[in-house]
Design an enzyme around this catalytic site. Structure first.
Site, PDB file in Angstrom:
ATOM      1  N   TYR A  97       4.765   9.933  -6.223  1.00 40.15           N
ATOM      2  CA  TYR A  97       3.470   9.903  -6.994  1.00 40.15           C
ATOM      3  C   TYR A  97       2.252   9.944  -6.034  1.00 40.15           C
ATOM      4  O   TYR A  97       2.138   9.539  -5.245  1.00 40.15           O
ATOM      5  CB  TYR A  97       3.692   8.492  -7.602  1.00 40.15           C
ATOM      6  N   ASP A 142       0.918  12.305   2.143  1.00 39.00           N
ATOM      7  CA  ASP A 142       0.209  11.155   1.655  1.00 39.00           C
ATOM      8  C   ASP A 142       0.595   9.926   2.184  1.00 39.00           C
ATOM      9  O   ASP A 142       1.458   9.201   1.793  1.00 39.00           O
ATOM     10  CB  ASP A 142       0.871  11.316  -0.149  1.00 39.00           C
ATOM     11  N   LYS A 165      -6.095   2.521  -0.212  1.00 36.21           N
ATOM     12  CA  LYS A 165      -5.511   1.061  -0.048  1.00 36.21           C
ATOM     13  C   LYS A 165      -6.040   0.522   1.282  1.00 36.21           C
ATOM     14  O   LYS A 165      -7.200  -0.120   1.270  1.00 36.21           O
ATOM     15  CB  LYS A 165      -3.995   1.055  -0.056  1.00 36.21           C
TER      16      LYS A 165
END
Length: 414
Positions: free
Chosen positions: A128, A223, A251
């Site tokens: 994702y 990613d 994050k």
């Protein structure tokens, strides 16, 4: 709000029931609006590696906010954070700050296409990369939980040039390059997947990816929104010794504030406006409050690295959960990389989405609510990795293991 939440992963759709509303957090704990305390294994889905409300990070945020919350102009603090990122991450020579991981992946794909003059991209089922139209194909995490890997509203045109392959499948990868080769602008992947549960890439898979993309002139994008600064200060690429062409971050890089980044080789990044012609912009990019939180977090991680401690706590938790499941006679797999982990209710190792999809969702839901009843807040989906922080002590890990021992002995698991 649709469904009462601002992100579907919070809706408890995979486990049933109503989500908890959180009043505050401190260190390893969450506190809900009814005053109950939980040992937190979400950590805001990854950012809180130092624990919630770390004093130095809060102080940095407060001092930055006192000076103003947004300027729409360059600041020294942005440059300092950029320098910290470049120093830490092997693949990044130039970096652009954005507002989220989704924005980072969206921008990286555009830059890769612009830099190569090609259109096709490869992604992997179960990985994702945010709700980017061209990447919202065979997605994991909330999209998989809700049974909508291809979201309504994503047009056929948007995904026309997206090739979806199985994760960790080298033969399939080689076949795709044999077929498309010089048409492929980029390959994007999570080097350790966190959105179909914790699933690491195999060494053979990563080495093959690097060899094939180099030979083809394809941009390899890691990613590292989840893995960046978590698996090592330099992320998964430092831990595994594989250097991609571009990296996306989120994050931890924002210390829990809305901030993302993408970067890579200077030859690629110098093609981004205003240095080059590839357009990408953002009014709040490099927001001073978010930058302060991220910069303070990275400073602490560099000066007092917690990674050895996190490795030890991770081994303690993984071993304890596996023993609890074994003693209870529950079919399971525990998969861990550093401070990322998943207890799969599955009989075999999970290497790809097809494997993960065979997990026993009903057993996971029972496990989730059982642990919640013991004051342990686990991810609310079988397909989300858990995270823990440096504030999770040996005693708290053991308390978690003891809770799992009791929960997994319930007749519903037999």
């Amino acid at each position: 709000m649709p469904g009462g939440v601002n992100s579907p992963a919070r809706a408890f759709g995979a486990v049933g029931g109503s989500p908890l509303f959180i009043e505050h957090a401190k260190g390893p704990y969450l506190f809900d609006i009814d005053g109950r305390r939980y040992i937190d294994y979400i950590g805001s889905w990854g950012p809180m590696i130092l624990g919630h409300a770390h004093a130095e990070v809060i102080d940095a945020i407060t001092k930055a906010a006192e000076k103003g919350t947004s300027y729409g102009a360059p600041t020294e603090a942005e440059s300092r954070l950029a320098e910290q990122i470049i120093e830490a991450v092997p693949s990044i020579e130039r970096v652009r700050l954005v507002n989220s991981g989704t924005e980072a992946t969206m921008s990286a794909i555009r830059v890769a296409r612009g830099a190569t003059g090609r259109e096709k991209i490869i992604k992997f089922s179960g990985n994702y990369h945010g709700h980017v139209d061209s990447l919202l194909v065979a997605a994991g995490s909330a999209a998989a939980t809700l049974g909508a890997p291809d979201s309504p509203g994503v047009t056929k045109g948007a995904v026309h040039d997206t090739i979806v392959l199985s994760y960790n499948n080298v033969d399939e990868l080689r076949a795709a390059f044999d077929q498309y080769d010089r048409e492929i602008a980029a390959v994007i992947l999570e080097p350790v997947v966190g959105n179909m549960g914790c699933v690491p890439a195999s060494k053979e898979f990563l080495v093959s990816l690097r060899e094939l993309t180099e030979k083809s002139g394809t941009v390899l994008i890691f990613d590292e929104v989840m893995t960046g600064f978590r698996l090592a200060y330099g992320g998964a690429q430092e831990r595994f010794g594989i250097t991609p062409d571009m990296t996306t971050l989120g994050k931890i890089v924002g210390g829990g504030m809305p901030l993302g980044a993408y970067g890579g080789r200077a030859s690629i990044m110098e093609q981004v406006l205003p240095a080059g012609k590839i357009f990408q912009a953002g009014t709040l990019s490099g927001n001073p409050v978010a930058v302060a939180a991220g910069s303070a977090t990275l400073k602490i991680l560099k000066e007092n690295p917690p990674y050895e401690q996190l490795e030890q706590r991770g081994e303690q938790l993984a071993t304890g959960l596996a023993k609890a499941a074994t003693d209870a006679g529950v079919t399971h797999q525990v998969q861990r990389v550093g401070s990322m982990m998943t207890l799969f209710f599955h009989s075999q190792p999970v290497r790809c989405w097809a494997d993960a999809d065979q997990s026993n969702r009903e057993q996971f839901a029972n496990y989730f609510w059982g642990m919640m009843g013991k004051g342990v807040y686990m991810p609310c989906s079988q397909f989300e990795a858990l995270f823990f922080s440096q504030t999770h002590t040996k005693a708290l890990i053991q308390e978690t293991i003891d809770a799992a021992c009791e929960v997994l002995k319930h007749p519903c698991f037999q």
